[in-house]
Design a protein around this motif. Structure first.
Motif, PDB file in Angstrom:
ATOM      1  N   LEU A  73       0.806  -1.161  -0.398  1.00 31.21           N
ATOM      2  CA  LEU A  73       0.212  -0.062  -0.204  1.00 31.21           C
ATOM      3  C   LEU A  73       0.842   1.199  -0.541  1.00 31.21           C
ATOM      4  CD1 LEU A  73      -2.871  -1.296   3.216  1.00 31.21           C
ATOM      5  CD2 LEU A  73      -3.190  -0.428   0.620  1.00 31.21           C
ATOM      6  N   ASP A  74       1.813   0.816   0.537  1.00 31.61           N
ATOM      7  CA  ASP A  74       3.279   2.573   0.401  1.00 31.61           C
ATOM      8  C   ASP A  74       4.241   1.768  -0.033  1.00 31.61           C
ATOM      9  OD1 ASP A  74       3.833   4.605   0.713  1.00 31.61           O
ATOM     10  OD2 ASP A  74       3.990   4.690   3.448  1.00 31.61           O
ATOM     11  N   LEU A  75       5.377   2.701  -0.234  1.00 29.97           N
ATOM     12  CA  LEU A  75       6.613   1.993  -0.408  1.00 29.97           C
ATOM     13  C   LEU A  75       7.498   2.704   0.120  1.00 29.97           C
ATOM     14  CD1 LEU A  75       6.221   2.738  -4.535  1.00 29.97           C
ATOM     15  CD2 LEU A  75       6.789   0.461  -3.522  1.00 29.97           C
ATOM     16  N   PRO A  76       9.549   1.855   0.365  1.00 30.70           N
ATOM     17  CA  PRO A  76       9.645   3.058   1.389  1.00 30.70           C
ATOM     18  C   PRO A  76      10.552   3.891   1.019  1.00 30.70           C
ATOM     19  CG  PRO A  76      10.423   1.107  -0.313  1.00 30.70           C
ATOM     20  CD  PRO A  76       9.087   1.034   0.037  1.00 30.70           C
ATOM     21  N   THR A  77      11.473   5.248   1.113  1.00 31.88           N
ATOM     22  CA  THR A  77      12.234   5.832   0.807  1.00 31.88           C
ATOM     23  C   THR A  77      13.200   5.265   0.678  1.00 31.88           C
ATOM     24  OG1 THR A  77      11.580   7.393   2.698  1.00 31.88           O
ATOM     25  CG2 THR A  77      12.831   8.734   1.629  1.00 31.88           C
ATOM     26  N   MET A  80       8.342  -3.169  -8.846  1.00 35.73           N
ATOM     27  CA  MET A  80       7.708  -3.116  -9.512  1.00 35.73           C
ATOM     28  C   MET A  80       6.632  -2.341  -9.986  1.00 35.73           C
ATOM     29  SD  MET A  80       5.602  -6.254  -7.616  1.00 35.73           S
ATOM     30  CE  MET A  80       6.507  -7.582  -7.263  1.00 35.73           C
ATOM     31  N   SER A  81       6.033  -1.565 -10.883  1.00 37.29           N
ATOM     32  CA  SER A  81       5.411  -0.756 -11.336  1.00 37.29           C
ATOM     33  C   SER A  81       4.168  -1.099 -10.619  1.00 37.29           C
ATOM     34  CB  SER A  81       4.706  -0.808 -12.699  1.00 37.29           C
ATOM     35  OG  SER A  81       3.536  -2.186 -12.944  1.00 37.29           O
ATOM     36  N   GLU A  82       3.225   0.016 -11.141  1.00 40.10           N
ATOM     37  CA  GLU A  82       1.706   0.513  -9.778  1.00 40.10           C
ATOM     38  C   GLU A  82       1.010  -0.421 -10.512  1.00 40.10           C
ATOM     39  OE1 GLU A  82      -1.067   1.207  -7.298  1.00 40.10           O
ATOM     40  OE2 GLU A  82       0.840   2.077  -6.717  1.00 40.10           O
ATOM     41  N   HIS A  83       0.527  -1.031 -11.657  1.00 37.73           N
ATOM     42  CA  HIS A  83      -0.135  -1.908 -11.688  1.00 37.73           C
ATOM     43  C   HIS A  83       0.556  -3.046 -11.715  1.00 37.73           C
ATOM     44  CE1 HIS A  83      -2.803  -3.572 -14.263  1.00 37.73           C
ATOM     45  NE2 HIS A  83      -1.813  -4.927 -15.228  1.00 37.73           N
ATOM     46  N   GLU A 107      -1.932  -5.678  -9.501  1.00 36.97           N
ATOM     47  CA  GLU A 107      -2.390  -6.761  -9.442  1.00 36.97           C
ATOM     48  C   GLU A 107      -1.653  -8.016  -8.360  1.00 36.97           C
ATOM     49  OE1 GLU A 107      -3.312  -7.978 -12.733  1.00 36.97           O
ATOM     50  OE2 GLU A 107      -3.881  -6.117 -12.218  1.00 36.97           O
ATOM     51  N   LEU A 108      -0.548  -7.298  -7.658  1.00 33.13           N
ATOM     52  CA  LEU A 108      -0.365  -8.189  -6.087  1.00 33.13           C
ATOM     53  C   LEU A 108      -0.938  -7.949  -5.247  1.00 33.13           C
ATOM     54  CD1 LEU A 108       1.860  -9.671  -4.819  1.00 33.13           C
ATOM     55  CD2 LEU A 108       2.918  -7.417  -4.475  1.00 33.13           C
ATOM     56  N   ARG A 109      -2.082  -6.849  -5.213  1.00 36.54           N
ATOM     57  CA  ARG A 109      -3.120  -6.557  -3.714  1.00 36.54           C
ATOM     58  C   ARG A 109      -4.032  -6.857  -3.693  1.00 36.54           C
ATOM     59  NH1 ARG A 109      -0.728  -1.098  -4.540  1.00 36.54           N
ATOM     60  NH2 ARG A 109      -2.683  -0.347  -5.469  1.00 36.54           N
ATOM     61  N   ARG A 110      -4.217  -7.488  -5.406  1.00 35.32           N
ATOM     62  CA  ARG A 110      -5.995  -7.947  -5.829  1.00 35.32           C
ATOM     63  C   ARG A 110      -5.666  -9.697  -5.553  1.00 35.32           C
ATOM     64  NH1 ARG A 110      -8.267  -6.071 -11.245  1.00 35.32           N
ATOM     65  NH2 ARG A 110      -8.439  -3.792 -10.296  1.00 35.32           N
ATOM     66  N   TYR A 111      -4.535 -10.188  -6.023  1.00 33.39           N
ATOM     67  CA  TYR A 111      -4.579 -11.586  -6.208  1.00 33.39           C
ATOM     68  C   TYR A 111      -4.331 -12.341  -4.955  1.00 33.39           C
ATOM     69  CZ  TYR A 111      -6.596 -10.215 -11.066  1.00 33.39           C
ATOM     70  OH  TYR A 111      -7.358 -10.076 -11.515  1.00 33.39           O
ATOM     71  N   HIS A 112      -3.237 -11.572  -4.031  1.00 27.94           N
ATOM     72  CA  HIS A 112      -2.641 -11.901  -3.156  1.00 27.94           C
ATOM     73  C   HIS A 112      -2.089 -12.255  -2.849  1.00 27.94           C
ATOM     74  CE1 HIS A 112      -0.493 -14.944  -7.065  1.00 27.94           C
ATOM     75  NE2 HIS A 112      -0.261 -13.568  -7.329  1.00 27.94           N
ATOM     76  N   MET A 113      -2.765 -11.031  -1.782  1.00 28.16           N
ATOM     77  CA  MET A 113      -3.162 -10.720  -0.259  1.00 28.16           C
ATOM     78  C   MET A 113      -4.704 -10.147   0.045  1.00 28.16           C
ATOM     79  SD  MET A 113       0.383  -7.222  -1.001  1.00 28.16           S
ATOM     80  CE  MET A 113       1.856  -8.057  -0.785  1.00 28.16           C
TER      81      MET A 113
END
Length: 240
Positions: free
Chosen positions: A61-65, A79-82, A86-92
């Motif tokens: 949901l966020d990226l490190p500095t 990874m790209s935002e897309h 996809e990672l969030r939608r299918y695997h989390m």
């Protein structure tokens, strides 16, 4: 005993946020963690310790500095935002303190809707009923959220998060709005799901009474891991 596979890891993870006047605040500072597959991992810390920021990064949901975070061996920073979507939608899966059930949908529809979002195209009815049975609410599937207790609503949220069979479920203060007994029931349910379903659950909490149920407990204070407790921690290279 066979070692479990590491599903999530970080390296020197740092997260800073800008402040007015051009300054910044460091919320996470050099975090190294490894989370094993098929475990209940607890991120423990007081409000403001950085645990929610950490779980937001672990859950894409966020990226490190600075630093890196890996999910199933793949670097999420690259990874790209897309791809992260996809990672969030299918695997989390996600469970929050505010259960955020859709008020105009009944229990069945709330869980089934999550399957639609994840593109789960077949046997949705059977899967919804299976998940509600796991959380003990199959007899309440046609009730509206307002007709459920706080503990029952959170169990619906758990069923919703599990429905599309994610690899990891993230639970941010899932017991924060519950009384002690209902909070304990929710975490015991997490433990059963880990043991019998093989799901990995990463949970944040500040409640010390829940610590003993975790397979691994990471204590966070002022953005730094100050304590770790489980049998696998000796295998993690860096001492903090």
């Amino acid at each position: 005993m066979e070692e479990k596979k590491v599903i999530i890891s970080t390296s020197a993870l740092t997260r800073k946020f800008p402040l007015a006047g051009g300054s910044e605040i460091t919320v996470l500072n050099g975090i190294d963690v490894e989370i094993e597959e098929g475990t209940l991992t607890i991120l423990k810390g007081r409000s403001g310790s950085g645990k929610t920021t950490l779980v937001n990064i672990l859950s894409a949901l966020d990226l490190p500095t600075e630093g890196k975070v890996f999910f199933d061996g793949k670097e999420m920073n690259a990874m790209s935002e897309h791809q992260r979507e996809e990672l969030r939608r299918y695997h989390m899966g996600y469970i929050f303190q505010a259960v955020a059930l859709v008020p105009v949908m009944n229990v069945y529809e709330n869980v089934e809707f999550s399957l639609r979002l994840a593109g789960y195209g077949k046997d949705r009815k059977e899967r919804v009923e299976e998940c509600l049975k796991k959380v003990g609410l199959v007899k309440r599937m046609y009730h509206m959220p307002e007709e459920l207790s706080g503990g029952e609503q959170q169990r619906v949220a758990i069923a919703r998060a599990l429905a599309h069979k994610p690899k990891v479920v993230f639970a941010d203060e899932p017991t924060g709005a519950l009384d002690t007994d209902n909070g304990l029931l929710v975490v015991k349910l997490f433990k059963e799901l880990v043991e019998h379903e093989g799901v990995t659950i990463v949970m944040t909490t500040h409640d010390p009474s829940l610590m003993e149920l975790g397979d691994a407990v990471f204590e966070i204070e002022d953005g730094v891991i100050i304590g770790r407790n489980d049998d696998s921690l000796r295998r993690i290279g860096k001492n903090i």
